[in-house]
Structures are given as structure tokens and as C-alpha cells.
Design an enzyme around this catalytic site. Structure first.
Site, short mmCIF file in Angstrom:
data_model
loop_
_atom_site.label_atom_id
_atom_site.label_comp_id
_atom_site.label_asym_id
_atom_site.label_seq_id
_atom_site.Cartn_x
_atom_site.Cartn_y
_atom_site.Cartn_z
NE ARG A 140 4.14 -7.70 11.01
CZ ARG A 140 3.46 -7.06 10.06
NH1 ARG A 140 2.44 -7.62 9.48
NH2 ARG A 140 3.79 -5.84 9.71
CD GLU A 184 -2.69 1.24 2.55
OE1 GLU A 184 -2.64 0.30 3.37
OE2 GLU A 184 -3.39 2.24 2.68
CE LYS A 216 3.17 0.26 4.85
NZ LYS A 216 2.66 0.02 3.49
#
Ligand code: ATP
Ligand code: MG
Length: 560
Positions: A257, A32, A267
Site C-alpha cells: 500500500r 468500501e 479512512k
């Protein structure tokens, strides 16, 4: 690189054996564009592009840009740069989810026609209450019984901009009693009168991630849709949309992850560090971003190596930063030329060395790489050594320079300290030494030995430079853990950046270019800064020290 095995490769091997997807392997990396990529993304990038490469398949780069409010072109550009820098190629397959907005809309209409989606007028708060609790089923929305025709009409009017933000949503009609919350009639479209970086003001309704993502994968005929574990609970929904629309059905596979100690990876939080000025930008060398690591001096190959080493698993864990540092240290050991530079200079005058004379002494560029050859390093009467290589009153185990002691200057001569010169406050200003001309090159013909070898730089020839030393950005292994709900920034390390302004570098570094890495002997691996460095005002970063110091740092963090 040796061939890897992991559970994802096992799945693909099986699929190939069973001729699933006509033997195709097609993956994607779907960021994204709401921030810069970080080392966690590198894991996903290397996994997805690596699978495609090893199975002679394809990997797409796709911007998952369905949320207009947080996404920007700056991020799109940085992501393209970073993935390419990491060494991967998507050929002509760069896609934007926003290019599929018409298709998403069409598929939403298809669901409506099939009686599988409805327009709901509950307020967000009512929707929450109706959704129920973990232990309790939800309640059907009073709008769940609308006819397909009514839903088609309302959905079209949502698209036309007739209603305000939040007034209505489109929801999938699944099961309000499902033990999986994601299946309790999730929202698939919302009204958001907001400009989009790609589609401008064309749309005022935007699809939700879960609806859009499976469609993006399906449209691109992705075979293996690899994502992180948080999406495991969303997989039934991923499958539901594709099954009910009866379109190409990629397989979603979840992996753990990457979490790194003493590092944050969200982020949103990295953006906070940038916006509040805790770091100089997304590419601050302390940041775990790809651009930060690049500026710090990490190479793409060392990051790929790291990603390969940490492997792919189905359970979450935290990786020690020493793994990341180890990968660059190991590479630079073979590739980085050695030089001598002094970070905290102390002047040494060699009294019996002729004034005005200088000579060039041969130094080995890289003992690990004979092809790297040798260079000539100037020597003269006044040199700098490291301040902490001298002690006036040394303890037993200190073998470096002290009064009346002889040590070796690397590649040069044996010197003996004869006098310590101080100012009126007792601060050491300089040392006076004598040298033995018989020891040129660093060996005594009579075979006598010294216990220490020091690095040095000739004062008249030295380059003045700024050198920046780094520690971890956070003091805690898990920076998100704070007492009593404090912000994670309370765990920032106030000493994460130390700027040394008076460093003396070996003159051969005057041709060093941005991004180039060197080993400063005994001090670590250093890199020329790509942003602030000029020939007139050189700036270097320390990439890593020569040895792993994380055990010590971790112990210190535990005692905090
Ligand atoms: P963040 O939490 O940093 O915002 P994200 O998951 O929202 O990350 P995306 O841009 O959606 O960021 O991520 C793109 C891809 O990278 C996704 O497939 C995601 O699963 C993967 N990814 C993100 N963070 C990590 C991580 N720490 N380790 C491995 N893969 C990751
Ligand atoms: Mg995300």
C-alpha cells in the site's frame, strides 16, 4: 507514458502466454463506501484501471458495501466523482456487492450442504477463547457437529430475523489447528439488524468481508484480484471458498500500500479529523483525499504521474511528500501562467513618477511555453512590494531593497530607496523611492547592473484577496506514532493553515476561475479556491512552493 514493468505485469504476461482465462485481463477497484477516497486509493485505482487499459482488458468499479453500519450514499457519490475525475471509465460496469446478497446467501447454503459450514451459538467471547493463540491450536466449537439439515434450518431462521444480533453466526468449517488464524473456522455470516443504504431492511444477516469479496470477484469473472499486503494471510481463505464452491477462481495478488510521510491514510482517522473539526471537511486542501488534493489545485494527470512513478512493489515503504509535490510542480511549470502578486504588502511611492499617470508594461506569460504569449501589466506611482524584500539594516548577503540601494522591478524599472517612512512605534509604513525612466522594461542602457529583481503590483490596480498557505497537517513523519498511547491528533501541526487576508494580486487575475492554477512569481503555484472564492472576495490556495522544502521539514521533525 512509457510502458511500465512490475511483478504484477510479469504475472499477467505469464498468464497471457499460458492462455489462462482465455487471454482475458479483468480487474476491479472495490472501495468500501465508508469515507472519501485518498491518495492511497489513487494508487490502487491507477494500478487496476491502468492494467486494464494497457492489456486491452476491463476494470470494474465495485462498491464493497457489505457492512450496513458505516456506509452512506454521500460516500458512494464522492467515490464515483473522484474515480471519474482521475480520468478512468468503467463503462457500464458499476457494481454493488449488495446486489449479490442473494447469491452470497445461496453460496453459503451450498457450503452448508457440503458440510463445509455450520451455525455456531458460541458468544463472541467464547469464540475468541476457542480460537486459541498464535502458538496454540484452537478448540472445535461444540456446535461444529451439527447436521447439514439442522444448519440449513438455523441459517434460514437467522435470515428470517428469529434471533438477536450476535446470538448466532455461520462459520466455515476449516481447521481450528491451522497456523493461519484466518483459517480457524472464520465467521462468514453475522446477524445485524441494521438498515442498508442499498437493500434497506431486506436483510438482517450480512456476509463477512473475506467470504463476500472472493465471491464478488468470482461473480464478475475478475481475472486478477489486486489488493494490498494485509490480505496476504487471507489468500488461503479466498482460495478455500472458491475451491470448495467450485466456481470461477480469480487470482489474488498483493502489493504494498502507499504510505506517505506526514500523512495519515486510514479512512477512520480521516473521518475523525472531519468530525472533530480539525479540518473544514473531506475536501479541506490539507487532506490527502482526492477531493482535498483537487481543491488544493492538484490535477488528475499529476496524480496519475505520481502513481506511475512510485511504482508497485511487494514490500511496504513510506514515500516522501516531495514526490507528490514534485509531480504537480513539474506539470505546472509548463502549464501555469505567471503573474505577479504580493502576499505581505509594503507600499512604495515613486516620488519622481508623475502623479495620476499609469502605463502598461509587457510581461511574459510563461517562459517555458512561448505560445502562452505576453500580457500588459499596469504600473503607476504607488506600488506594493513584498515586506520581506526590504531591510532597513541589511546583513551582508541580503541583496534586495534597502536604503540608497537600487533594484529592478520585474518588467518595469530600476528603483532606488530614498526614505523609510515609519509610524510613532517605529513600524515601517511605506518606502519612498525614485525610478530611472531610462530603464523601462528592466534594463539600463548604460549596462549598469543590480543584484535583485522584485515582483510588485500597482496599488491602484491591485485586486485585494485572501491567500491560504499550507504546511503538512502533521508534525511527525509517522503521525500514528505517539508517546504512551496518545491519540494521533497530538501530532497535528497547529500551523498547517495560514490565512493571509491582505494580499494584492495582479489585476489580470480578475478573470481567474475556480480550479485554475497560476505561478505567483517567486512565491509558488497558486489555485483559485473552488468553494469560497467569489469575484468580490477572491480566495487562492498555495498548491506548492517553487522549490522542494521537505529536507528542511524532515530535519525539523527529527529534532522534535
Ligand atoms: P482505509 O484503510 O483507508 O480505510 P481500506 O483498504 O479499508 O482503506 P477500501 O475502501 O477497502 O479501503 O479500499 C479500496 C481499495 O483501495 C482496496 O483494494 C485497497 O487495497 C486499496 N487501498 C486502500 N488504501 C490503500 C493505500 N494506502 N495504498 C494502496 N491501495 C490502497
Ligand atoms: Mg477496507
Amino acid at each position: 507514458m512509457e510502458k511500465q514493468t512490475n511483478f504484477i505485469r510479469d504475472i499477467i504476461d505469464d498468464d497471457l502466454k499460458n492462455k489462462k482465462n482465455d487471454g482475458r485481463v479483468h480487474t476491479r477497484f472495490p472501495p468500501e463506501p465508508n469515507g472519501y477516497l485518498h491518495i492511497g486509493h489513487a494508487k490502487s485505482i491507477c494500478l487496476n484501471f491502468g492494467l486494464a487499459k494497457d492489456y486491452a482488458g476491463l476494470c470494474n468499479l465495485r462498491f464493497d458495501d457489505t457492512n450496513p453500519t458505516k456506509e452512506e450514499t454521500e460516500y458512494v457519490n464522492s467515490i464515483i466523482e473522484d474515480v471519474r475525475w482521475l480520468g478512468w471509465d468503467w463503462e457500464d460496469r458499476l457494481f454493488y456487492a449488495s446486489d449479490y446478497f442473494d447469491k452470497f446467501y445461496y453460496y453459503a447454503q451450498e457450503l452448508i450442504k457440503k458440510g463445509k459450514a455450520y451455525v455456531c451459538d458460541l458468544t463472541p467471547e467464547e469464540t475468541r477463547t476457542y480460537r486459541g493463540k498464535l502458538t496454540e491450536p484452537g478448540k472445535n466449537s461444540p456446535f461444529r457437529g451439527r447436521t447439514a439439515a439442522e444448519n440449513m434450518d438455523l441459517f434460514e431462521r437467522m435470515k428470517a430475523g428469529e434471533f438477536e444480533d450476535g446470538a448466532r453466526v455461520l462459520r466455515a468449517k476449516i481447521d481450528m489447528a491451522s497456523p493461519n488464524f484466518n483459517m480457524r473456522d472464520p465467521v462468514i455470516y453475522r446477524i445485524l439488524k441494521s438498515s442498508h443504504h442499498n437493500t434497506g431492511d431486506k436483510w438482517c444477516i450480512y456476509p463477512m468481508y473475506d467470504f463476500a469479496h472472493c465471491l464478488e470477484d468470482s461473480i464478475e469473472e475478475i481475472t486478477h484480484s489486486v489488493c494490498t499486503l494485509e490480505f496476504q494471510n487471507h489468500r488461503p481463505l479466498y482460495d478455500w471458498f472458491l475451491d470448495n464452491l467450485e466456481i470461477f477462481h480469480p487470482q489474488q495478488i498483493e502489493f504494498a500500500r502507499l504510505n506517505l510521510g506526514f500523512t495519515i491514510m486510514s479512512k477512520r482517522k480521516l473521518l475523525q479529523l472531519v468530525q472533530l473539526g480539525y479540518v473544514s471537511g473531506w475536501d479541506d486542501p490539507r487532506m490527502p483525499t482526492i477531493s482535498g488534493l483537487r481543491r488544493r489545485g492538484y490535477t488528475a494527470s499529476s496524480i496519475r504521474k505520481f502513481c506511475q512513478r512510485i511504482g508497485v512493489a511487494k514490500f511496504n515503504s513510506t514515500i516522501n511528500i516531495s514526490m507528490l509535490e514534485g509531480s504537480i510542480r513539474e506539470e505546472l511549470n509548463f502549464t501555469a501562467p505567471r503573474v505577479m502578486s504580493v502576499l505581505n504588502p509594503l507600499k512604495v511611492v515613486i516620488l519622481n513618477y508623475p502623479e495620476g499617470k499609469d502605463e502598461k508594461l509587457e510581461a511574459i506569460n510563461n517562459p517555458e511555453d512561448p505560445a502562452a504569449g505576453v500580457r500588459m501589466v499596469p504600473f503607476s506611482r504607488e506600488i506594493y512590494i513584498e515586506r520581506d524584500d526590504f531591510m532597513e539594516d541589511p546583513p551582508k548577503k541580503f541583496f534586495r531593497l534597502s536604503p540608497d540601494r537600487e533594484v529592478r522591478l520585474r518588467y518595469a524599472y530600476f528603483v532606488t530607496c530614498t526614505e523609510v517612512i515609519k509610524d510613532e512605534k517605529g513600524e515601517i509604513l511605506e518606502l519612498h523611492c525614485t525610478y530611472d525612466p531610462q530603464t523601462r522594461g528592466g534594463n539600463a542602457p548604460d549596462g549598469r547592473r543590480v543584484k535583485a529583481t522584485l515582483h510588485w503590483v500597482s496599488a491602484a490596480h491591485a485586486i485585494d484577496a485572501q491567500v491560504r498557505l499550507y504546511e503538512a497537517l502533521f508534525l511527525k513523519e509517522n503521525p500514528e506514532k505517539t508517546k504512551g498511547g496518545e491519540d494521533f491528533t497530538v501530532n497535528l501541526n497547529p500551523d498547517s493553515l495560514k490565512i493571509l487576508k491582505n494580499c494584492k494580486l495582479e489585476p489580470s487575475l480578475n478573470t481567474a476561475k475556480a480550479g485554475e492554477a497560476y505561478q505567483f512569481e517567486r512565491l509558488g503555484y497558486f489555485c483559485v479556491d473552488g468553494v469560497n472564492h467569489t469575484k468580490e472576495q477572491p480566495v487562492f490556495h498555495r498548491i506548492v512552493s517553487l522549490r522542494d522544502t521537505w529536507a528542511k521539514i524532515q530535519n525539523k521533525a527529527k529534532s522534535r
